[in-house]
Design a protein around this motif. Structure first.
Motif, PDB file in Angstrom:
ATOM      1  N   ASN A  34      -2.285  32.641 -32.071  1.00 23.94           N
ATOM      2  CA  ASN A  34      -1.448  32.652 -30.862  1.00 23.94           C
ATOM      3  C   ASN A  34      -2.130  31.933 -29.702  1.00 23.94           C
ATOM      4  OD1 ASN A  34       0.561  34.129 -32.134  1.00 23.94           O
ATOM      5  ND2 ASN A  34      -0.206  36.110 -31.408  1.00 23.94           N
ATOM      6  N   LEU A  35      -3.447  32.108 -29.596  1.00 23.38           N
ATOM      7  CA  LEU A  35      -4.205  31.465 -28.525  1.00 23.38           C
ATOM      8  C   LEU A  35      -4.153  29.947 -28.666  1.00 23.38           C
ATOM      9  CD1 LEU A  35      -6.332  31.367 -26.205  1.00 23.38           C
ATOM     10  CD2 LEU A  35      -8.089  31.630 -27.982  1.00 23.38           C
ATOM     11  N   ILE A  36      -4.371  29.463 -29.860  1.00 21.42           N
ATOM     12  CA  ILE A  36      -4.562  28.032 -30.097  1.00 21.42           C
ATOM     13  C   ILE A  36      -3.255  27.258 -30.270  1.00 21.42           C
ATOM     14  CG2 ILE A  36      -5.550  26.353 -31.733  1.00 21.42           C
ATOM     15  CD1 ILE A  36      -7.616  27.819 -29.976  1.00 21.42           C
ATOM     16  N   CYS A  37      -2.230  27.914 -30.792  1.00 21.19           N
ATOM     17  CA  CYS A  37      -1.052  27.203 -31.310  1.00 21.19           C
ATOM     18  C   CYS A  37      -0.370  26.292 -30.311  1.00 21.19           C
ATOM     19  CB  CYS A  37      -0.045  28.204 -31.895  1.00 21.19           C
ATOM     20  SG  CYS A  37       0.747  29.273 -30.676  1.00 21.19           S
ATOM     21  N   ASP A  38      -0.327  26.660 -29.038  1.00 17.30           N
ATOM     22  CA  ASP A  38       0.406  25.832 -28.081  1.00 17.30           C
ATOM     23  C   ASP A  38      -0.461  25.325 -26.931  1.00 17.30           C
ATOM     24  OD1 ASP A  38       0.069  28.310 -26.916  1.00 17.30           O
ATOM     25  OD2 ASP A  38       2.093  28.418 -26.080  1.00 17.30           O
ATOM     26  N   LEU A  39      -1.781  25.347 -27.112  1.00 22.01           N
ATOM     27  CA  LEU A  39      -2.651  24.752 -26.100  1.00 22.01           C
ATOM     28  C   LEU A  39      -2.512  23.233 -26.149  1.00 22.01           C
ATOM     29  CD1 LEU A  39      -6.052  26.687 -26.402  1.00 22.01           C
ATOM     30  CD2 LEU A  39      -4.484  26.729 -24.457  1.00 22.01           C
ATOM     31  N   ASN A  40      -2.438  22.599 -24.980  1.00 23.54           N
ATOM     32  CA  ASN A  40      -2.492  21.142 -24.979  1.00 23.54           C
ATOM     33  C   ASN A  40      -3.925  20.692 -24.724  1.00 23.54           C
ATOM     34  OD1 ASN A  40      -2.952  20.744 -22.059  1.00 23.54           O
ATOM     35  ND2 ASN A  40      -0.872  21.539 -21.827  1.00 23.54           N
ATOM     36  N   ASP A  41      -4.218  19.423 -24.979  1.00 24.45           N
ATOM     37  CA  ASP A  41      -5.594  18.929 -24.885  1.00 24.45           C
ATOM     38  C   ASP A  41      -6.192  19.146 -23.501  1.00 24.45           C
ATOM     39  OD1 ASP A  41      -5.517  18.188 -27.501  1.00 24.45           O
ATOM     40  OD2 ASP A  41      -5.307  16.035 -27.131  1.00 24.45           O
ATOM     41  N   ASN A  42      -5.396  19.003 -22.459  1.00 22.43           N
ATOM     42  CA  ASN A  42      -5.910  19.190 -21.097  1.00 22.43           C
ATOM     43  C   ASN A  42      -6.399  20.616 -20.861  1.00 22.43           C
ATOM     44  OD1 ASN A  42      -5.332  16.541 -20.422  1.00 22.43           O
ATOM     45  ND2 ASN A  42      -3.324  17.036 -19.564  1.00 22.43           N
ATOM     46  N   GLU A  43      -5.724  21.585 -21.469  1.00 24.30           N
ATOM     47  CA  GLU A  43      -6.080  22.983 -21.230  1.00 24.30           C
ATOM     48  C   GLU A  43      -7.427  23.360 -21.847  1.00 24.30           C
ATOM     49  OE1 GLU A  43      -1.799  25.230 -20.673  1.00 24.30           O
ATOM     50  OE2 GLU A  43      -2.388  24.645 -22.710  1.00 24.30           O
ATOM     51  N   TYR A  44      -7.879  22.610 -22.818  1.00 25.27           N
ATOM     52  CA  TYR A  44      -9.199  22.873 -23.399  1.00 25.27           C
ATOM     53  C   TYR A  44     -10.318  22.553 -22.409  1.00 25.27           C
ATOM     54  CZ  TYR A  44      -7.452  23.593 -28.153  1.00 25.27           C
ATOM     55  OH  TYR A  44      -6.833  24.100 -29.274  1.00 25.27           O
ATOM     56  N   ALA A  45     -10.013  21.751 -21.401  1.00 29.62           N
ATOM     57  CA  ALA A  45     -11.047  21.284 -20.478  1.00 29.62           C
ATOM     58  C   ALA A  45     -10.876  21.820 -19.059  1.00 29.62           C
ATOM     59  CB  ALA A  45     -11.076  19.760 -20.460  1.00 29.62           C
ATOM     60  N   ILE A  46     -10.118  22.896 -18.887  1.00 32.58           N
ATOM     61  CA  ILE A  46      -9.938  23.511 -17.565  1.00 32.58           C
ATOM     62  C   ILE A  46     -10.971  24.611 -17.360  1.00 32.58           C
ATOM     63  CG2 ILE A  46      -8.405  24.865 -16.085  1.00 32.58           C
ATOM     64  CD1 ILE A  46      -6.038  23.511 -17.435  1.00 32.58           C
ATOM     65  N   MET A  47     -11.664  24.563 -16.224  1.00 34.85           N
ATOM     66  CA  MET A  47     -12.587  25.623 -15.805  1.00 34.85           C
ATOM     67  C   MET A  47     -11.877  26.382 -14.683  1.00 34.85           C
ATOM     68  SD  MET A  47     -16.554  25.124 -14.563  1.00 34.85           S
ATOM     69  CE  MET A  47     -17.034  24.323 -16.097  1.00 34.85           C
ATOM     70  N   PRO A  48     -11.284  27.542 -14.990  1.00 34.39           N
ATOM     71  CA  PRO A  48     -10.419  28.203 -14.006  1.00 34.39           C
ATOM     72  C   PRO A  48     -11.107  28.558 -12.693  1.00 34.39           C
ATOM     73  CG  PRO A  48     -10.074  29.113 -16.190  1.00 34.39           C
ATOM     74  CD  PRO A  48     -11.274  28.225 -16.279  1.00 34.39           C
ATOM     75  N   THR A  49     -12.301  29.148 -12.760  1.00 33.03           N
ATOM     76  CA  THR A  49     -13.046  29.504 -11.550  1.00 33.03           C
ATOM     77  C   THR A  49     -14.500  29.083 -11.728  1.00 33.03           C
ATOM     78  OG1 THR A  49     -13.910  31.702 -12.143  1.00 33.03           O
ATOM     79  CG2 THR A  49     -11.596  31.581 -11.441  1.00 33.03           C
ATOM     80  N   ALA A  50     -15.270  29.186 -10.659  1.00 30.49           N
ATOM     81  CA  ALA A  50     -16.679  28.800 -10.703  1.00 30.49           C
ATOM     82  C   ALA A  50     -17.494  29.701 -11.623  1.00 30.49           C
ATOM     83  CB  ALA A  50     -17.267  28.821  -9.295  1.00 30.49           C
ATOM     84  N   LEU A  91      -3.969  32.362 -17.131  1.00 30.93           N
ATOM     85  CA  LEU A  91      -4.080  31.709 -15.831  1.00 30.93           C
ATOM     86  C   LEU A  91      -3.476  30.311 -15.869  1.00 30.93           C
ATOM     87  CD1 LEU A  91      -7.717  32.693 -14.726  1.00 30.93           C
ATOM     88  CD2 LEU A  91      -5.563  33.557 -13.793  1.00 30.93           C
ATOM     89  N   PHE A  92      -3.687  29.597 -16.969  1.00 29.11           N
ATOM     90  CA  PHE A  92      -3.130  28.238 -17.076  1.00 29.11           C
ATOM     91  C   PHE A  92      -1.617  28.245 -16.888  1.00 29.11           C
ATOM     92  CE2 PHE A  92      -6.593  27.128 -20.440  1.00 29.11           C
ATOM     93  CZ  PHE A  92      -7.567  27.179 -19.455  1.00 29.11           C
ATOM     94  N   ARG A  93      -0.998  29.311 -17.368  1.00 23.40           N
ATOM     95  CA  ARG A  93       0.463  29.370 -17.362  1.00 23.40           C
ATOM     96  C   ARG A  93       1.024  29.981 -16.065  1.00 23.40           C
ATOM     97  NH1 ARG A  93       1.279  28.150 -22.898  1.00 23.40           N
ATOM     98  NH2 ARG A  93      -0.538  26.863 -23.307  1.00 23.40           N
ATOM     99  N   THR A  94       0.139  30.465 -15.188  1.00 16.23           N
ATOM    100  CA  THR A  94       0.604  31.125 -13.965  1.00 16.23           C
ATOM    101  C   THR A  94       0.086  30.485 -12.682  1.00 16.23           C
ATOM    102  OG1 THR A  94      -1.199  32.739 -14.108  1.00 16.23           O
ATOM    103  CG2 THR A  94       0.906  33.372 -15.088  1.00 16.23           C
ATOM    104  N   LYS A  95      -1.020  29.725 -12.766  1.00 18.18           N
ATOM    105  CA  LYS A  95      -1.611  29.088 -11.582  1.00 18.18           C
ATOM    106  C   LYS A  95      -1.442  27.576 -11.660  1.00 18.18           C
ATOM    107  CE  LYS A  95      -5.454  30.242  -9.820  1.00 18.18           C
ATOM    108  NZ  LYS A  95      -6.906  30.462  -9.621  1.00 18.18           N
ATOM    109  N   LYS A  96      -1.551  26.918 -10.509  1.00 18.11           N
ATOM    110  CA  LYS A  96      -1.406  25.469 -10.467  1.00 18.11           C
ATOM    111  C   LYS A  96      -2.718  24.761 -10.111  1.00 18.11           C
ATOM    112  CE  LYS A  96       3.521  25.430  -9.311  1.00 18.11           C
ATOM    113  NZ  LYS A  96       4.558  24.958  -8.345  1.00 18.11           N
ATOM    114  N   THR A  97      -3.624  25.484  -9.489  1.00 20.85           N
ATOM    115  CA  THR A  97      -4.900  24.867  -9.089  1.00 20.85           C
ATOM    116  C   THR A  97      -6.060  25.641  -9.716  1.00 20.85           C
ATOM    117  OG1 THR A  97      -4.998  26.196  -7.055  1.00 20.85           O
ATOM    118  CG2 THR A  97      -3.977  24.011  -6.922  1.00 20.85           C
ATOM    119  N   PHE A  98      -7.117  24.901 -10.063  1.00 23.05           N
ATOM    120  CA  PHE A  98      -8.262  25.493 -10.723  1.00 23.05           C
ATOM    121  C   PHE A  98      -9.557  24.922 -10.154  1.00 23.05           C
ATOM    122  CE2 PHE A  98      -4.724  25.185 -13.727  1.00 23.05           C
ATOM    123  CZ  PHE A  98      -4.519  26.532 -13.995  1.00 23.05           C
ATOM    124  N   TYR A  99     -10.646  25.584 -10.461  1.00 26.19           N
ATOM    125  CA  TYR A  99     -11.952  25.155  -9.953  1.00 26.19           C
ATOM    126  C   TYR A  99     -12.306  23.744 -10.428  1.00 26.19           C
ATOM    127  CZ  TYR A  99     -17.086  24.993  -9.601  1.00 26.19           C
ATOM    128  OH  TYR A  99     -18.374  24.624  -9.361  1.00 26.19           O
TER     129      TYR A  99
END
Length: 231
Positions: free
Chosen positions: A54-70, A221-229
């Protein structure tokens, strides 16, 4: 907060309770494999669709490289980190064999490093996350998981109390599994205090549970927020 693995902590506590008991060896191995199956894609254990799917199935490539917070890392870094640690500890420390990771894997993954990534800066984590070939990263982790299951199936009760040997730890260092940086090399000291049972209870199980929980939190967080660290 719990985002992943309801009931796994209780199963892990039970594994901890029985893993050193000679008369419980088959039960302990079966329980380990049950826990382990839920920490990998279902295809490696031929089990039903699970939370990692469930975690992996619909992740796009960009989401693998998001650092949500510091305070966070990235999903790509986590997959690299847990796969490298499981490969090093299970292949070398438990089985006494060569790790799966080699020059060919490094090339296929487009990996700039060979160690577990413990000492990377935020910039280095982002760079690694953007350059790794995600499909090959998942393939590598799948192969590591399959090997772990084979190794555990062959363990005997006497193996569980066997201490990690210094020459196996030296092999990890020589092959670049850890670096000389303080935030990396401490792993050798940590593993040196373990027996085989202790290894089974941490790198391929408890350690993964904690990191996958983080990944599930980040995905929310990826699915609910628009800005990330960092991204």
């Amino acid at each position: 907060m719990k985002y992943f693995g309801d009931g796994l902590s209780e199963k892990h506590k039970e594994l901890n309770r029985i893993i050193h008991k000679a008369d419980k060896i088959e039960q302990a191995k079966e329980l380990f494999l049950e826990i382990h199956a839920k920490l990998h894609l279902s295809e490696i254990s031929n089990t039903e669709h699970n939370e990692v799917d469930n975690l992996i199935c619909d992740l796009n490539d960009n989401e693998y490289a998001i650092m949500p917070t510091a305070k966070d890392e990235t999903i790509a870094w986590v997959i690299w980190h847990i796969a490298r640690i499981e490969d090093l500890t299970m292949s070398i420390l438990v089985a006494g064999e060569d790790q799966l990771f080699n020059y060919e894997w490094k090339q296929k993954l487009n990996a700039a490093i060979t160690d577990t990534g413990n000492a990377l800066s935020d910039d280095e984590i982002i760079n690694l996350s953007k350059t790794l070939v995600i499909q090959e990263l998942m393939h590598y982790r799948n192969e590591v998981g399959k090997r772990t299951r084979q190794i555990v199936q062959n363990l005997k009760s006497d193996d569980m109390k066997q201490k990690v040997s210094p020459h196996k730890l030296e092999k990890i260092m020589l092959e670049g599994g850890v670096s000389e940086q303080e935030n990396s090399i401490w792993l050798l000291d940590f593993w040196s205090k373990k027996d085989i049972a202790g290894i089974l209870l941490m790198p391929p199980t408890r350690h993964v549970m904690l990191h996958i929980n983080d990944c599930c939190r980040w995905k929310e967080l990826f699915r609910t927020k628009k800005t990330f660290y960092r991204s």
